[in-house]
Design a protein around this motif. Sequence first.
Motif, PDB file in Angstrom:
ATOM      1  N   ALA A  84       0.811  -1.217   0.000  1.00  0.00           N
ATOM      2  CA  ALA A  84       0.000   0.000   0.000  1.00  0.00           C
ATOM      3  C   ALA A  84       0.846   1.270   0.000  1.00  0.00           C
ATOM      4  O   ALA A  84       0.637   2.169  -0.834  1.00  0.00           O
ATOM      5  CB  ALA A  84      -0.941  -0.007   1.208  1.00  0.00           C
ATOM      6  N   ARG A  85       1.805   1.365   0.938  1.00  0.00           N
ATOM      7  CA  ARG A  85       2.595   2.592   1.014  1.00  0.00           C
ATOM      8  C   ARG A  85       3.505   2.773  -0.198  1.00  0.00           C
ATOM      9  O   ARG A  85       3.539   3.866  -0.772  1.00  0.00           O
ATOM     10  CB  ARG A  85       3.406   2.636   2.306  1.00  0.00           C
ATOM     11  N   PRO A  86       4.262   1.742  -0.654  1.00  0.00           N
ATOM     12  CA  PRO A  86       5.080   1.940  -1.861  1.00  0.00           C
ATOM     13  C   PRO A  86       4.258   2.373  -3.073  1.00  0.00           C
ATOM     14  O   PRO A  86       4.662   3.270  -3.819  1.00  0.00           O
ATOM     15  CB  PRO A  86       5.723   0.562  -2.074  1.00  0.00           C
ATOM     16  N   VAL A  87       3.090   1.750  -3.274  1.00  0.00           N
ATOM     17  CA  VAL A  87       2.258   2.116  -4.425  1.00  0.00           C
ATOM     18  C   VAL A  87       1.788   3.557  -4.312  1.00  0.00           C
ATOM     19  O   VAL A  87       1.854   4.330  -5.280  1.00  0.00           O
ATOM     20  CB  VAL A  87       1.049   1.156  -4.537  1.00  0.00           C
ATOM     21  N   SER A  88       1.321   3.950  -3.127  1.00  0.00           N
ATOM     22  CA  SER A  88       0.820   5.319  -2.942  1.00  0.00           C
ATOM     23  C   SER A  88       1.938   6.342  -3.098  1.00  0.00           C
ATOM     24  O   SER A  88       1.737   7.410  -3.685  1.00  0.00           O
ATOM     25  CB  SER A  88       0.158   5.458  -1.571  1.00  0.00           C
ATOM     26  N   VAL A  89       3.142   6.026  -2.587  1.00  0.00           N
ATOM     27  CA  VAL A  89       4.267   6.958  -2.697  1.00  0.00           C
ATOM     28  C   VAL A  89       4.670   7.139  -4.157  1.00  0.00           C
ATOM     29  O   VAL A  89       4.853   8.270  -4.639  1.00  0.00           O
ATOM     30  CB  VAL A  89       5.472   6.453  -1.870  1.00  0.00           C
ATOM     31  N   PHE A  90       4.790   6.042  -4.895  1.00  0.00           N
ATOM     32  CA  PHE A  90       5.205   6.132  -6.298  1.00  0.00           C
ATOM     33  C   PHE A  90       4.153   6.854  -7.140  1.00  0.00           C
ATOM     34  O   PHE A  90       4.491   7.613  -8.046  1.00  0.00           O
ATOM     35  CB  PHE A  90       5.487   4.741  -6.849  1.00  0.00           C
ATOM     36  N   LEU A  91       2.872   6.638  -6.831  1.00  0.00           N
ATOM     37  CA  LEU A  91       1.810   7.329  -7.569  1.00  0.00           C
ATOM     38  C   LEU A  91       1.825   8.830  -7.277  1.00  0.00           C
ATOM     39  O   LEU A  91       1.688   9.651  -8.193  1.00  0.00           O
ATOM     40  CB  LEU A  91       0.441   6.736  -7.202  1.00  0.00           C
ATOM     41  N   CYS A  92       2.004   9.191  -6.014  1.00  0.00           N
ATOM     42  CA  CYS A  92       2.026  10.607  -5.641  1.00  0.00           C
ATOM     43  C   CYS A  92       3.239  11.330  -6.226  1.00  0.00           C
ATOM     44  O   CYS A  92       3.187  12.543  -6.474  1.00  0.00           O
ATOM     45  CB  CYS A  92       2.030  10.751  -4.122  1.00  0.00           C
ATOM     46  N   LEU A  93       4.327  10.596  -6.450  1.00  0.00           N
ATOM     47  CA  LEU A  93       5.557  11.220  -6.944  1.00  0.00           C
ATOM     48  C   LEU A  93       5.713  11.119  -8.457  1.00  0.00           C
ATOM     49  O   LEU A  93       6.771  11.490  -8.990  1.00  0.00           O
ATOM     50  CB  LEU A  93       6.775  10.583  -6.262  1.00  0.00           C
ATOM     51  N   LEU A  94       4.680  10.641  -9.138  1.00  0.00           N
ATOM     52  CA  LEU A  94       4.750  10.546 -10.600  1.00  0.00           C
ATOM     53  C   LEU A  94       5.055  11.891 -11.276  1.00  0.00           C
ATOM     54  O   LEU A  94       5.833  11.947 -12.227  1.00  0.00           O
ATOM     55  CB  LEU A  94       3.444   9.971 -11.150  1.00  0.00           C
ATOM     56  N   PRO A  95       4.477  13.010 -10.797  1.00  0.00           N
ATOM     57  CA  PRO A  95       4.805  14.298 -11.445  1.00  0.00           C
ATOM     58  C   PRO A  95       6.248  14.744 -11.227  1.00  0.00           C
ATOM     59  O   PRO A  95       6.751  15.576 -11.975  1.00  0.00           O
ATOM     60  CB  PRO A  95       3.827  15.288 -10.786  1.00  0.00           C
ATOM     61  N   LYS A 104      12.674   7.485  -3.862  1.00  0.00           N
ATOM     62  CA  LYS A 104      11.283   7.034  -3.796  1.00  0.00           C
ATOM     63  C   LYS A 104      11.179   5.746  -2.975  1.00  0.00           C
ATOM     64  O   LYS A 104      10.236   5.562  -2.203  1.00  0.00           O
ATOM     65  CB  LYS A 104      10.734   6.815  -5.197  1.00  0.00           C
ATOM     66  N   THR A 105      12.153   4.858  -3.175  1.00  0.00           N
ATOM     67  CA  THR A 105      12.162   3.615  -2.406  1.00  0.00           C
ATOM     68  C   THR A 105      12.324   3.883  -0.921  1.00  0.00           C
ATOM     69  O   THR A 105      11.661   3.268  -0.077  1.00  0.00           O
ATOM     70  CB  THR A 105      13.304   2.696  -2.895  1.00  0.00           C
ATOM     71  N   PHE A 106      13.193   4.835  -0.598  1.00  0.00           N
ATOM     72  CA  PHE A 106      13.403   5.181   0.811  1.00  0.00           C
ATOM     73  C   PHE A 106      12.137   5.776   1.419  1.00  0.00           C
ATOM     74  O   PHE A 106      11.761   5.442   2.547  1.00  0.00           O
ATOM     75  CB  PHE A 106      14.569   6.169   0.931  1.00  0.00           C
ATOM     76  N   LEU A 107      11.470   6.667   0.681  1.00  0.00           N
ATOM     77  CA  LEU A 107      10.224   7.249   1.160  1.00  0.00           C
ATOM     78  C   LEU A 107       9.161   6.171   1.375  1.00  0.00           C
ATOM     79  O   LEU A 107       8.333   6.270   2.280  1.00  0.00           O
ATOM     80  CB  LEU A 107       9.705   8.292   0.163  1.00  0.00           C
ATOM     81  N   SER A 108       9.207   5.142   0.544  1.00  0.00           N
ATOM     82  CA  SER A 108       8.240   4.053   0.684  1.00  0.00           C
ATOM     83  C   SER A 108       8.461   3.264   1.969  1.00  0.00           C
ATOM     84  O   SER A 108       7.515   2.707   2.530  1.00  0.00           O
ATOM     85  CB  SER A 108       8.341   3.103  -0.517  1.00  0.00           C
TER      86      SER A 108
END
Length: 248
Positions: A84-95, A104-108
């Motif tokens: 859940a968190r990795p998917v949400s982080v990567f989606l939010c950071l797409l822009p 991004k991996t670390f933020l996840s």
Amino acid sequence: MVFITFTLTDLLNGNGYLAVYIAGLVVGNCRLSYRREMSTFLDGLTWLLQIILFLTLGLLVNPSELIDVSLFSLAIAVFMMLVARPVSVFLCLLPYRKIPLKAKTFLSWVGLRGAVPIIFATYPIINGVEGADLLFNIVFFITLLSLTVQGTTISLVAKKLQLDMPEEKSGNEFGVEIPEELGSKLKEVTLEESMLENGNLLSEMNIPKGTLVMMVKRGKTILVPNGQLPLEKGDILLCLSSANKHPE
């Protein structure tokens, strides 16, 4: 200001916690006098309040009830950490395409920790919602697991991803601070052998224009410098310069 911000926002049916957080960001990015002293005080106050908060929240927990929801909570926690968190982080950071994959991996991995989720879980209990006790125990278990697993491995993960940085020293060796609104900066310079090649006097050193050496620390002794003060390797110079200049 914290109490006023939270209270007024709550009276307007807004999120007081979010309002205080945003207010903190605004104030933190402004020029402040005695920032280091305030940071030191608030760090100690924050730790004290966190201890009190966790002790208080611990009184609401029955360990036997945590055991009853452990398997279900473990499944939710694993799903949140790895999916859940990795998917949400990567989606939010797409822009933000310039953010590297490692960041991004670390933020996840920097997941759910602290007392805030537990505090929010007490709201249903306060309002007498059916099943609120079960919800509270699940949230408490997940937060505790995230704190234990993710919270204790942040430094290790940052090191593995080569995102770790040396810890910045707070303040300076002299305990001197100047108001930010003056537009000047204090910087420490530790003398090396190569810096003394042209001579060991301040008047013989290549000091940039607009930079003033205020004090010299040699061991535990503070010296007031002048042009004829002999300097030694290892001396620490406290330099005052304008915001756009840095001592070399």
